[in-house]
Design a protein around this motif. Structure first.
Motif, short mmCIF file in Angstrom:
data_model
loop_
_atom_site.label_atom_id
_atom_site.label_comp_id
_atom_site.label_asym_id
_atom_site.label_seq_id
_atom_site.Cartn_x
_atom_site.Cartn_y
_atom_site.Cartn_z
N ARG A 72 0.87 -1.18 0.00
CA ARG A 72 0.00 0.00 0.00
C ARG A 72 0.91 1.22 0.00
O ARG A 72 1.32 1.71 1.05
N THR A 125 -10.76 -5.93 -5.67
CA THR A 125 -10.98 -5.95 -4.23
C THR A 125 -11.90 -7.11 -3.88
O THR A 125 -12.91 -7.33 -4.55
N ILE A 126 -11.53 -7.85 -2.84
CA ILE A 126 -12.44 -8.91 -2.39
C ILE A 126 -13.70 -8.30 -1.80
O ILE A 126 -14.73 -8.95 -1.71
N ASP A 127 -13.61 -7.02 -1.39
CA ASP A 127 -14.77 -6.37 -0.74
C ASP A 127 -15.91 -6.09 -1.72
O ASP A 127 -17.03 -5.82 -1.30
N MET A 169 -14.39 -9.76 6.32
CA MET A 169 -13.89 -8.48 5.80
C MET A 169 -15.02 -7.67 5.17
O MET A 169 -16.09 -8.21 4.86
N GLY A 170 -14.76 -6.42 4.96
CA GLY A 170 -15.76 -5.49 4.41
C GLY A 170 -15.71 -4.21 5.21
O GLY A 170 -16.38 -4.09 6.23
N ARG A 171 -14.88 -3.28 4.79
CA ARG A 171 -14.68 -2.01 5.52
C ARG A 171 -15.91 -1.11 5.41
O ARG A 171 -16.42 -0.62 6.39
N GLU A 222 -16.42 -6.44 9.25
CA GLU A 222 -15.44 -5.73 10.11
C GLU A 222 -15.73 -4.24 10.26
O GLU A 222 -15.35 -3.63 11.26
N HIS A 273 -7.44 -12.87 7.08
CA HIS A 273 -6.84 -13.04 5.75
C HIS A 273 -7.07 -14.41 5.14
O HIS A 273 -6.72 -14.62 3.98
N ARG A 276 -8.87 -14.10 1.88
CA ARG A 276 -8.17 -13.66 0.66
C ARG A 276 -7.21 -14.72 0.13
O ARG A 276 -6.69 -14.59 -0.97
O1 F6P Z 1 -8.83 -5.51 0.40
C1 F6P Z 1 -9.65 -4.87 1.32
C2 F6P Z 1 -9.48 -5.51 2.64
O2 F6P Z 1 -9.69 -6.84 2.46
C3 F6P Z 1 -10.39 -4.93 3.74
O3 F6P Z 1 -11.61 -5.58 3.87
C4 F6P Z 1 -9.54 -5.07 4.97
O4 F6P Z 1 -9.89 -4.11 5.94
C5 F6P Z 1 -8.18 -4.86 4.45
O5 F6P Z 1 -8.17 -5.33 3.13
C6 F6P Z 1 -7.11 -5.53 5.28
O6 F6P Z 1 -5.92 -5.57 4.58
P1 F6P Z 1 -4.45 -5.69 5.17
O7 F6P Z 1 -4.56 -6.23 6.54
O8 F6P Z 1 -3.79 -6.62 4.22
O9 F6P Z 1 -3.88 -4.33 5.11
#
Ligand code: F6P
Length: 345
Positions: A72, A125-127, A169-171, A222, A273, A276
Motif C-alpha cells: 500500500r 478488491t475482495i470487498d 472483511m468489508g470495511r 469488520e 486473511h 483472501r
Molecule cells: O482488500 C480490502 C481488505 O480486504 C479490507 O476488507 C480489509 O480491511 C483490508 O483489506 C485488510 O488488509 P491488510 O490487513 O492486508 O492491510
C-alpha cells in the motif's frame, strides 16, 4: 508496445489470472513486450521489476496471491513521485502502465494519468465495493472461503449450545457478510451499511433458543458500527499511507455485548486473511482473465485514465474518476433478502 503491470493494495485471488490474460493477448495478438513492477507503486519508485513472458506467466491463472507482490504505497504523497515514475518508465522504454488495484491504487493511476502517464486500471478488491462494476474478481473466492467457515461454525456452536460471531472483511460495504451469511445459513447478518441494533440481534438469537435451536451463528462485517462504540479499530496500529485505520475486533466486542445481554455463552472468530488466501474459484479465474483481455485492448485504444468494469455480462470501461468517486454498497434489495430470511421477532 512495451507495457508494465503492477498490483497494489491487499492481494486478491484472480490477480494472476488478469496478468496471465493481458500478457498472453498482448504478446500473441499485438506483439507487445511486458515487465511487471514488484510490490505495487513501490516497485516503480525503486525501478524493481521482472520480465513477463509467455513462459513466466504460464499456469499462473490457476494460482492465488500475486506473482508481482503488493504494497500500500501512496505515490501521491511522495515528493517528486510523478517525476520519478516518468523517469523510470522512460528508462525502461515503457509505453503504457496497467495498474491492478482497488480505489486507493486507482486514485494513484488517475493522478498519474492526469500528469501525462499513459495508464489504465483493472478493479481489484475482495470487498466488491468498487463503484461502476457489477463484480470485482476475488469476491467470489472470499465468499466461498467465508461460507465454508460459517458452515463449519454451525456444528460446533450447536454442540456447545453457544452463539458464535464470525467476523468477515468489508470495511465500507457488507457484500461478503451478506453473501456468506445468506449462503452459510447465519441467523444474524450485520453489514456496515446499517448501525448494529443490539436489541434486535439478541431478539433474533433468543428466538432460536426459544424454538428448540440452542445455538446461534452471527456474521458481522469488520466495518460495522456498534452502539456507543462505533467502528472497532486497532488503536495500536498506524494509519496506512492512504489514511485508513486498521479495523479489528468488532466480532469480539459484539460477542461480549451479546453474552452480557442474553446470558448465552458466546464466542467469536475473525476469519481475517484466510478469506483472501488460496486459489481463486473458477468464477474469479474467468472474470480475472476477461478483465486482463480488456485491459490490454484499452492500452492499444489509448484509453488512459479509464478502468475495466463488468456491466451485466459485458466487460467494458469507465473513467477511473467515476469508479473511485464513491463505494458501491448494499442497497434495499439486499437488506430485504436479509430481513425476509430473519426470524420474525
Ligand atoms: O482488500 C480490502 C481488505 O480486504 C479490507 O476488507 C480489509 O480491511 C483490508 O483489506 C485488510 O488488509 P491488510 O490487513 O492486508 O492491510
Amino acid at each position: 508496445m512495451r507495457v508494465a503491470l503492477l498490483t497494489g493494495g491487499g492481494d486478491c485471488p484472480g490477480l494472476n489470472a488478469v496478468i496471465y490474460a493481458a500478457v498472453r493477448k498482448g504478446i500473441n495478438h499485438y506483439g507487445d513486450e511486458f515487465i511487471g513492477f514488484l510490490n505495487g507503486w513501490r516497485g516503480v519508485l525503486d525501478n524493481n521489476f521482472i520480465p513477463l513472458t509467455l513462459e513466466t506467466v504460464d499456469g499462473i491463472q490457476l494460482t492465488g496471491g500475486t506473482i508481482l507482490h503488493s504494497s500500500r504505497t501512496n505515490l501521491k504523497k511522495i515528493p517528486g513521485g510523478v517525476e520519478k515514475v516518468q523517469e523510470v518508465l522512460k528508462a525502461n522504454k515503457i509505453d503504457a502502465l496497467i495498474a491492478l488495484g482497488g480505489d486507493d491504487t486507482q486514485s494513484v493511476t488517475l493522478f498519474l494519468s492526469e500528469h501525462g502517464v499513459p495508464s489504465v486500471g483493472v478493479p481489484k478488491t475482495i470487498d466488491n465495493d468498487l463503484n461502476g462494476t457489477d463484480q470485482t474478481f476475488g469476491f467470489d473466492t472470499a465468499v466461498m472461503n467465508a461460507t465454508e467457515a460459517v458452515g463449519r461454525i454451525h456444528t460446533t456452536a450447536d454442540s456447545h449450545n453457544r452463539v458464535i460471531v464470525v467476523e468477515v472483511m468489508g470495511r465500507d460495504a457488507g457484500w461478503i457478510a451478506y453473501a456468506s451469511g445468506v449462503a452459510g445459513g447465519a441467523h444474524v447478518i450485520l453489514v456496515p451499511e446499517k448501525d448494529v441494533d443490539i436489541d434486535h440481534v439478541c431478539a433474533l438469537l433468543k428466538y432460536n433458543y426459544d424454538h428448540g435451536k440452542h445455538y446461534g451463528v452471527v456474521v458481522v462485517a469488520e466495518g460495522c458500527r456498534l452502539p456507543e462504540v462505533g467502528q472497532v479499530i486497532d488503536e495500536a496500529a498506524n494509519l496506512d499511507s492512504f489514511g485508513h485505520a486498521r479495523l479489528a475486533g468488532v466480532g469480539e466486542e459484539l460477542a461480549n455485548m451479546i453474552e452480557k445481554k442474553t446470558g448465552y455463552e458466546t464466542r467469536s472468530v475473525n476469519l481475517g486473511h484466510t478469506q483472501r488466501g488460496g486459489v481463486p474459484t473458477a468464477c474469479d479465474r474467468l472474470l480475472g482473465q476477461r478483465y486482463g483481455l480488456h485491459a490490454i485492448d484499452m492500452v492499444h485504444e489509448k484509453k488512459w485514465g479509464r478502468i475495466a468494469v463488468l456491466r451485466g455480462l459485458d466487460i467494458t470501461d469507465i473513467t477511473i474518476k467515476e469508479a473511485i468517486a464513491t463505494n458501491r454498497r448494499l442497497d434495499q434489495r439486499f437488506f430485504d433478502v436479509i430481513a425476509d430470511l430473519e426470524a420474525k421477532v
